[in-house]
Motif scaffolding. Structure first.
Motif, short mmCIF file in Angstrom:
data_model
loop_
_atom_site.label_atom_id
_atom_site.label_comp_id
_atom_site.label_asym_id
_atom_site.label_seq_id
_atom_site.Cartn_x
_atom_site.Cartn_y
_atom_site.Cartn_z
N THR A 5 0.72 -0.93 0.37
CA THR A 5 0.30 0.21 -0.13
C THR A 5 1.00 1.32 0.01
OG1 THR A 5 -2.00 -1.49 1.52
CG2 THR A 5 -1.74 1.22 1.11
N LYS A 30 -1.81 -1.58 -3.72
CA LYS A 30 -3.34 0.03 -3.63
C LYS A 30 -2.97 1.69 -2.98
CE LYS A 30 -5.70 -0.53 0.37
NZ LYS A 30 -6.06 -1.44 1.28
N GLU A 31 -3.46 1.48 -3.58
CA GLU A 31 -2.92 3.92 -3.04
C GLU A 31 -3.91 4.50 -2.62
OE1 GLU A 31 -1.89 8.07 -5.49
OE2 GLU A 31 -2.16 6.04 -6.72
#
Length: 76
Positions: A5, A30-31
């Motif tokens: 992340t 994932k951002e």
């Protein structure tokens, strides 16, 4: 499978560098944009004690800033 992340803001050049680096290495991530998500921003500061971005969580370990060597140490 790596759990990655990346915590970013809209205006952070090092965030873009980190995302591009992960893409180049074929590492899905994932951002979380902490500018648009103040709850995530608060959680991040509580967790790492750091305000700056990018902060990248890789399999439960933290990389503060753009540090490609550390990323490569942590990915499987």
């Amino acid at each position: 499978m790596n759990q990655i992340t990346v915590y970013t803001t809209n205006t952070c050049p090092y965030c873009v560098m980190m995302k591009n680096f992960l893409k180049e290495k074929g590492l899905p991530f994932k951002e979380v944009n902490v500018q648009q998500d103040p709850i995530a921003a608060n959680r991040l500061v509580k967790t790492t004690g750091q305000m700056g971005v990018p902060q990248t969580e890789i399999n439960g370990q933290w990389v503060i800033g753009f540090d490609p060597e550390r990323v490569l140490q942590l990915v499987k």
